[in-house]
Design a protein around this motif. Sequence first.
Motif, PDB file in Angstrom:
ATOM      1  N   HIS A 158       0.831  -1.223   0.000  1.00  0.00           N
ATOM      2  CA  HIS A 158       0.000   0.000   0.000  1.00  0.00           C
ATOM      3  C   HIS A 158       0.866   1.274   0.000  1.00  0.00           C
ATOM      4  O   HIS A 158       2.010   1.236  -0.413  1.00  0.00           O
ATOM      5  CB  HIS A 158      -1.017  -0.038   1.154  1.00  0.00           C
ATOM      6  CG  HIS A 158      -1.726  -1.354   1.219  1.00  0.00           C
ATOM      7  ND1 HIS A 158      -2.813  -1.638   0.435  1.00  0.00           N
ATOM      8  CD2 HIS A 158      -1.453  -2.499   1.916  1.00  0.00           C
ATOM      9  CE1 HIS A 158      -3.202  -2.882   0.682  1.00  0.00           C
ATOM     10  NE2 HIS A 158      -2.389  -3.433   1.564  1.00  0.00           N
ATOM     11  N   HIS A 171       2.619  -7.013   4.624  1.00  0.00           N
ATOM     12  CA  HIS A 171       1.282  -6.463   4.854  1.00  0.00           C
ATOM     13  C   HIS A 171       0.847  -6.703   6.300  1.00  0.00           C
ATOM     14  O   HIS A 171       1.489  -7.453   7.034  1.00  0.00           O
ATOM     15  CB  HIS A 171       0.264  -7.150   3.927  1.00  0.00           C
ATOM     16  CG  HIS A 171       0.431  -6.767   2.494  1.00  0.00           C
ATOM     17  ND1 HIS A 171      -0.446  -5.975   1.832  1.00  0.00           N
ATOM     18  CD2 HIS A 171       1.418  -7.074   1.611  1.00  0.00           C
ATOM     19  CE1 HIS A 171      -0.030  -5.792   0.582  1.00  0.00           C
ATOM     20  NE2 HIS A 171       1.098  -6.459   0.422  1.00  0.00           N
ATOM     21  N   CYS A 172      -0.278  -6.055   6.658  1.00  0.00           N
ATOM     22  CA  CYS A 172      -0.986  -6.396   7.893  1.00  0.00           C
ATOM     23  C   CYS A 172      -2.361  -6.875   7.476  1.00  0.00           C
ATOM     24  O   CYS A 172      -2.954  -6.345   6.546  1.00  0.00           O
ATOM     25  CB  CYS A 172      -1.146  -5.183   8.805  1.00  0.00           C
ATOM     26  SG  CYS A 172       0.389  -4.306   9.134  1.00  0.00           S
ATOM     27  N   GLU A 230      -2.025   0.360   7.838  1.00  0.00           N
ATOM     28  CA  GLU A 230      -1.204  -0.758   7.360  1.00  0.00           C
ATOM     29  C   GLU A 230       0.024  -0.281   6.593  1.00  0.00           C
ATOM     30  O   GLU A 230       1.114  -0.806   6.752  1.00  0.00           O
ATOM     31  CB  GLU A 230      -2.070  -1.657   6.468  1.00  0.00           C
ATOM     32  CG  GLU A 230      -1.322  -2.833   5.884  1.00  0.00           C
ATOM     33  CD  GLU A 230      -2.164  -3.648   4.906  1.00  0.00           C
ATOM     34  OE1 GLU A 230      -3.346  -3.318   4.695  1.00  0.00           O
ATOM     35  OE2 GLU A 230      -1.607  -4.608   4.344  1.00  0.00           O
TER      36      GLU A 230
HETATM   37 ZN   LIG Z   1      -2.319  -5.229   2.549  1.00  0.00          ZN
END
Ligand SMILES: [Zn+2]
Length: 189
Positions: free
Chosen positions: A9, A80-81, A27
Amino acid sequence: MKICIDPGHGGTDPGAVGRCGDQDLCEHDIALQICLSLEELLLEQGHLTYLTRRVDRNLSLPARTQFANRYQADLFISIHCNAAYQPTAAGIETWIHPFSNVGRQYATPIQKSLTQALSDHKNRGVKEADFHVLRETAMPAVLVETEFISNPEQAEFLAKGENQRRIAQAIAEGISQACLQPAPAGDES
Ligand SMILES: [Zn+2]
């Protein structure tokens, strides 16, 4: 080894947004901090690193994979989260492209290292999906979902710099374990 590190992101895409105290927790910020720590550790291990982004900016999925392919990275790792509608969802998981033996060669030790270092976190295992960054990369590729930012307890965990470094340390350790293994029968994904 040339390792492309991809913080998920960024820019107008914050990724999943959780809450920590009275603050929003995005995130894209957590992913970037983990990636910057991971870069430091991988450089110490003697690898060459390429980050798809070093600041908070927009970056399309094709731009990320083209970047990795252009630099002919030997490994692509996206950070990522996780998020879920159910606020109690928790745990760590690592994704690879379906049937990618070379992806699994990295994903298995990374997932193992993470769940050993963070043993109070749920092990959700290695999973397969046809994600763009896993499919369009010309090298072994893994995507780590570090924890659920949508879970208030885990958001608090992810927000701490010390824990971001523990995650990075565990991933770096998993990569070095993978490098010690014999190469699996080849496939191109
Ligand atoms: Zn993500």
